[in-house]
Scaffold this active site. Sequence first.
Site, PDB file in Angstrom:
ATOM      1  CG  ASP A 331      -2.416  -0.627   1.280  1.00  0.00           C
ATOM      2  OD1 ASP A 331      -1.927  -1.711   0.345  1.00  0.00           O
ATOM      3  OD2 ASP A 331      -2.674  -0.817   1.796  1.00  0.00           O
TER       4      ASP A 331
HETATM    5  P1  ATP Z   1      -3.171   3.341   0.104  1.00  0.00           P
HETATM    6  O1  ATP Z   1      -4.671   1.941  -0.857  1.00  0.00           O
HETATM    7  O2  ATP Z   1      -1.972   2.973  -0.364  1.00  0.00           O
HETATM    8  O3  ATP Z   1      -3.774   3.233   1.601  1.00  0.00           O
HETATM    9  P2  ATP Z   1      -5.068   4.897  -0.199  1.00  0.00           P
HETATM   10  O4  ATP Z   1      -5.220   5.539   1.571  1.00  0.00           O
HETATM   11  O5  ATP Z   1      -4.724   6.773  -0.649  1.00  0.00           O
HETATM   12  O6  ATP Z   1      -4.102   4.468  -0.853  1.00  0.00           O
HETATM   13  P3  ATP Z   1      -7.563   4.793   0.455  1.00  0.00           P
HETATM   14  O7  ATP Z   1      -7.746   4.984   1.887  1.00  0.00           O
HETATM   15  O8  ATP Z   1      -8.063   2.968  -0.483  1.00  0.00           O
HETATM   16  O9  ATP Z   1      -6.276   4.370  -0.629  1.00  0.00           O
HETATM   17  O10 ATP Z   1      -8.316   5.966  -0.510  1.00  0.00           O
HETATM   18  C1  ATP Z   1      -8.609   5.969  -1.488  1.00  0.00           C
HETATM   19  C2  ATP Z   1      -9.322   7.390  -2.424  1.00  0.00           C
HETATM   20  O11 ATP Z   1     -10.054   7.253  -0.702  1.00  0.00           O
HETATM   21  C3  ATP Z   1      -8.682   8.381  -1.848  1.00  0.00           C
HETATM   22  O12 ATP Z   1      -7.262   8.767  -2.857  1.00  0.00           O
HETATM   23  C4  ATP Z   1      -9.321   9.713  -1.257  1.00  0.00           C
HETATM   24  O13 ATP Z   1      -9.341  10.054  -2.802  1.00  0.00           O
HETATM   25  C5  ATP Z   1     -10.296   9.252  -1.108  1.00  0.00           C
HETATM   26  N1  ATP Z   1     -10.342   9.155   0.183  1.00  0.00           N
HETATM   27  C6  ATP Z   1      -9.318   8.433   1.258  1.00  0.00           C
HETATM   28  N2  ATP Z   1      -9.821   8.306   2.413  1.00  0.00           N
HETATM   29  C7  ATP Z   1     -11.172   9.352   2.696  1.00  0.00           C
HETATM   30  C8  ATP Z   1     -11.831   9.616   3.548  1.00  0.00           C
HETATM   31  N3  ATP Z   1     -11.242   9.033   5.329  1.00  0.00           N
HETATM   32  N4  ATP Z   1     -12.608   9.554   3.782  1.00  0.00           N
HETATM   33  C9  ATP Z   1     -13.453  10.017   1.968  1.00  0.00           C
HETATM   34  N5  ATP Z   1     -12.744  10.098   0.630  1.00  0.00           N
HETATM   35  C10 ATP Z   1     -11.275   9.132   1.427  1.00  0.00           C
END
Ligand code: ATP
Length: 899
Positions: A331
């Site tokens: 990740d």
């Molecule tokens: P990784 O998968 O490497 O941990 P990440 O944290 O960006 O990366 P996700 O947590 O799946 O992956 O988040 C995907 C997308 O969702 C983010 O790029 C962001 O745009 C959105 N996102 C992340 N956290 C939130 C949140 N708490 N509320 C709303 N949208 C969010």
Amino acid sequence: MKAVDYSQDLDTVFAHLETSAEGLSAAEAAERLARFGANEITFRKTPAWRRLLAQFYDPMVIILLVTAGITTTLTLLGEHMLPDTLVIIGVVVLNALLGFVQEGKAEGALDALRTLLVQECLIIRAGTEHRLPARELVPGDLVALEAGDKIPADVRFVRVSNLHVDESSLTGESVPVQKITGALAGQDLVPGDQRNTGFSGTYVSQGTATAVVIATGHQTVFGQIAGMVKSAQVKITPMQRKLNEFVRSLIIAILAVGTVSFFYTLYLGFSISYGFLGAVSLVVASIPEMLPALMTSILALSGVVMARRKALIRHLPAAETLGATTVICSDKTGTLTENRMTVTRVYAGDRVYDVSTGATPLEGEFSLEAPVDVTGHPALSTLLTAGSYCNNAHLSGDGGTGDPTEIALRQSGHKGGVRLEQIRRVEEIPFDSSTKYMAVLVDTDQGRQVWVKGAPEVVLGMCDQSLDAQGQPTSLDSARVAGQATAFASNALRTLGFAMKSVSLDHADLRHEDLSGLVFVGLQGMIDPPRAAAKDAVAICKEAGIRTMMITGDHPDTARAVAHLLGIEASRAVTGAELTGMNEADLRTLVETVSVFARVAPEHKKAIAQALQANRHVVAMTGDGVNDAPALKAADIGIAMGRSGTEVAREAADMVLQDDNFATIVAAVEEGRHAWNNVQKAILYTLPTNAAQAFLILGAVLLAAQVPLFGVRFVLEPVQILWINLLDSVLLTMPLVMERKERDLLKAPPRAADEGIINARFVQRLLIMGLAISLPGFALYYYFGAPAVVGGQRVDALLLTQAQTAAFWGILLAHIGYVVSARSLKQSAFSFSPFSNPWLLGGIAISIGIRLIPTAIPAANELFRTAPFPLAWWPYILACFFPSFIAIEFLKRWEKRKG
Ligand code: ATP
């Protein structure tokens, strides 16, 4: 405290549990903990005597016991075999004790690892949230739950938001159950029907909740069932399984050779007892009695070392598989980056503002060309409000609690003067990494409103208007906003979009279908600096022949920018949307060339892992969310985050990173390679020594007809062989395992996943080292013992015994000659200091010291069939050190030259 059940309303439940919506006070909780005991289920352990007895349930031990039975019978028939019987029985008992102790130690180490993997939960006490170990929960405590949590005790739900619980571990029902808070009617409802109650050991698959604890530990439904369950068995690793299979076939082969040898000696005209002695010696010589216990110890030891380096192994096989890892799929957020987010740039009313940070994260300014006053920028003000409304984090002086993304948004809101006193949250759709947004329904002084935040393209898809600089709705230019989001992402900013709309007051619940016709409010971009250690770790991986892949939910441009900073190949990023519908063959080709995957959903992670595996990679994959569990299970090594990960991910994983850090994975891989080296060392040392003894006996049997000496006695007595197999192998093999890590472990490519231990190199060693150890012993016995037999007649029984004793010592020296070089698999013994492994020096000293017991103590001479021999023989015995030492040195050099 009175009993609580599903039929009571919440007020009654609170009254019965003598608690309130604020939770218990710390003092009351401590008092209840003393009264009710810890919230844990203690498993019944297998009693020690049963574990000891289990040691005898082993094919090798059974063979030895049968042998002892036959020698006893022969003794009763007048043969002089009592010493053999006694020693064999002594050996069996000693072997059982050693195995018992070793196993106990390995299990102790594993138990210690398990206690490091404590489940934690958010407990509300005296109105504030605390993250505490779940074992400290008491009835009456309030807990906050979210998707991915394991419900820590039996609870009654007080507040739920779209709460779904996976109760399959309890009821077998695989579809998650939606939970409610009200009282239930009906008599004797089974747990599966008690929809207002949550059960310990089940998982929140979606939504959030607050709940009050009604039962803990053995009082929970699961505790009552589990009371009788035994502790989990130690799993064996693929290598151990192969080794066990090998030993099993070895035993069959040896029994066959033993039987043939028996009939051969009878055919030559020797007595039954002589033939039997030969067969027994052969069997005893060839079996590596201590090897299986040794393997468990090596892996358990390596688990302990990994834990010290912050990687907790949940199953022993992981220690072994880690060493063969060829791809690490990681990740981004938190593992490769620090997960310390700060909003640095925002887009509102078609303007891009920079955000500075002052002395604390709560201070800072917004600027266009020059600093601006937020109150004069309505669109900016609304954007900052959106970030604070769609938020479950709490601020504190220099940080906050909750999701770092949300903390950053609260901080930027605080900088812009947003305060939350006047709003009331009615409903929430929690963030989910598959849908990539989160929404709330709130009451403010401007009425009821829906606010959404999420990935910009997802939020844009819900909007048909946007706010202009004055904060008035205007037509939406999606392409322009998307271009801005891309510009943010290209600067490595994690970017979120925001939107809102007003709804009527009778709009009471929030569903996905309601999220259309929204007004786009703006973007907030935050930096999340790459971890310094991760950059080094990626470089180390490259050198170690391990590819690092980034698989993230973030925007492709952010992903590429961050990957580039870390040294991960980032010329192309493929998105989840591109993966959907791709056929298996294309995916297999793609994963070989692309190392950055963005905007992926958890199911893509599983597909990527499987495609890599189909290309014969050994895949380590990280994950933290509820939906990551299948990918973690599919990977060869599933890795969960200890800090930020959910309990679901941890339970699905093979390894848990205590510090969520990518560099820790690399450290664990290094330890895994070390463990594999140790396993190889132990096997490549032990089995040739067994072969050597077998060669001695077999040689004697085969030559019995031609050389009269061998027709009288074999080179070694069975009791002596047992001594060698049992004591020498422990004293000299265990220290090999304590050998320091070889320096270049992460400089060579990974071993082939299917590399067996029983390969050509192994067979070569077995034969060459077997001969290099046995021939000197053979020669000693022949040289000193030959005069004792004239014309097939024993003329000097003492001399024969002395010659055997000399061979008994000679073999020890040959083993020492081998082991000093066996410390390294490939390096010459001259390339490291002979004093750098004190364990081995100790082992050698003790093995020499205790060899004096059977040979120098007159009372033991009879039992071990030994006799003191002239001092002048010693130079010959000491010379036995060299053939094996020289042979292994040459062999290593030759193997190296061959590549
Ligand atoms: P990784 O998968 O490497 O941990 P990440 O944290 O960006 O990366 P996700 O947590 O799946 O992956 O988040 C995907 C997308 O969702 C983010 O790029 C962001 O745009 C959105 N996102 C992340 N956290 C939130 C949140 N708490 N509320 C709303 N949208 C969010």
